[in-house]
Design a protein around this motif. Structure first.
Motif, PDB file in Angstrom:
ATOM      1  N   ASP A 215       0.695  -1.135   0.036  1.00 36.82           N
ATOM      2  CA  ASP A 215       0.035   0.045  -0.032  1.00 36.82           C
ATOM      3  C   ASP A 215       0.906   1.239  -0.156  1.00 36.82           C
ATOM      4  OD1 ASP A 215      -1.702   2.181   0.551  1.00 36.82           O
ATOM      5  OD2 ASP A 215      -2.985   1.030   1.855  1.00 36.82           O
ATOM      6  N   GLU A 217       0.415   4.410  -0.782  1.00 35.37           N
ATOM      7  CA  GLU A 217       0.007   5.575  -0.292  1.00 35.37           C
ATOM      8  C   GLU A 217      -0.018   5.572   1.243  1.00 35.37           C
ATOM      9  OE1 GLU A 217      -0.737   8.326  -2.155  1.00 35.37           O
ATOM     10  OE2 GLU A 217      -1.135   7.057  -3.942  1.00 35.37           O
ATOM     11  N   GLU A 218      -0.279   4.462   1.885  1.00 33.53           N
ATOM     12  CA  GLU A 218      -0.355   4.368   3.337  1.00 33.53           C
ATOM     13  C   GLU A 218       1.452   4.518   3.543  1.00 33.53           C
ATOM     14  OE1 GLU A 218      -1.143   4.288   7.098  1.00 33.53           O
ATOM     15  OE2 GLU A 218      -2.642   4.474   5.500  1.00 33.53           O
ATOM     16  N   ALA A 220       3.546   6.071   2.181  1.00 37.87           N
ATOM     17  CA  ALA A 220       4.129   7.378   2.051  1.00 37.87           C
ATOM     18  C   ALA A 220       3.644   8.368   3.157  1.00 37.87           C
ATOM     19  CB  ALA A 220       3.197   8.129   0.682  1.00 37.87           C
ATOM     20  N   LYS A 221       2.383   7.930   3.913  1.00 35.15           N
ATOM     21  CA  LYS A 221       1.871   8.790   4.920  1.00 35.15           C
ATOM     22  C   LYS A 221       2.772   8.576   6.272  1.00 35.15           C
ATOM     23  CE  LYS A 221      -3.046   8.570   3.824  1.00 35.15           C
ATOM     24  NZ  LYS A 221      -4.357   8.015   4.069  1.00 35.15           N
TER      25      LYS A 221
END
Length: 229
Positions: A215, A217-218, A220-221
């Motif tokens: 994941d 995007e996760e 990146a967070k």
């Protein structure tokens, strides 16, 4: 000056896995075994099946340590084979000629060997396949080896980048050869159910349409991935 070594050193009694321990590894894919050993355990890629259609094998290693161009220890190992053994013939990776052919592998089969693994080439492919003995080697070369020694049987050797000792469990299939050290047999066997469950679960997800694992995007967070676009 040093003393000339004996032509052969033979250890007839070495620790062997029990029938129950061997049973835990029967029909287990080599990939599962490597996963159970932190992704390791396979011999070098060059050591490949002589024929992709040959049966997979599982059995105790009987190691014959030959020098380059040598076959003397392998010949001596014929006298020590117990039913189900996998003969491991080391030639220190020598690629200049054959490590065994149809007559030697035929005698191994007659003695009850489950298979043959070497870090050098073989010859007499058609004849070897006719014996029914499953073999793994680095290729084919018709040059003849010598039978002068010195050598050893029943000890260990470095084969395909890994230490293989007599009594280790050898599992080999179309993907390659894996060594389970004798001291780790129970540990590795205990992990196989978990490895299989994880593989089965992922396989089911892939068949259901799963397209990726990460994941991004996760991640990146969490600062683990940076997108530069």
């Amino acid at each position: 000056m040093i003393e000339e070594p004996p032509l052969l050193r033979i250890r007839r009694k070495f620790p062997r896995p029990s029938a129950a321990q061997l049973a835990a590894f029967k029909a287990v894919p080599t990939g599962f075994l490597c996963d159970a050993m932190n992704g390791k355990g396979a011999l070098a890629t060059a050591i490949a099946p002589l024929d992709l259609a040959q049966p997979a094998i599982c059995g105790p290693a009987l190691v014959a340590q030959n020098g380059p161009e040598e076959i003397f220890a392998t010949i001596a190992a014929l006298n020590l084979i117990q039913p189900g053994d996998v003969v491991i013939a080391s030639v220190d990776g020598w690629q200049g000629g054959s490590c065994a052919g149809d007559q030697i592998t035929g005698m191994m089969k007659n003695a009850g060997a489950a298979g043959f693994v070497t870090d050098g080439p073989m010859r007499d492919r058609e004849g070897v396949l006719a014996t029914g003995l499953s073999c793994w080697c680095t290729g084919l070369n018709p040059n003849s080896p010598y039978g002068k020694g010195p050598g050893s049987v029943g000890y260990g050797a470095v084969v395909g980048g890994a230490q293989v000792n007599s009594g280790d469990i050898i599992v080999a299939d179309e993907n390659g050869v894996v060594v389970v050290p004798f001291a780790r047999i129970d540990e590795v066997a205990g992990k196989l159910a978990e490895v299989k469950a994880a593989e089965d679960a992922l396989e089911a997800e892939v068949k259901a349409g799963k397209k990726s694992i990460l994941d991004l995007e996760e991640m990146a967070k969490e600062g683990k991935v940076v997108f530069d676009d």
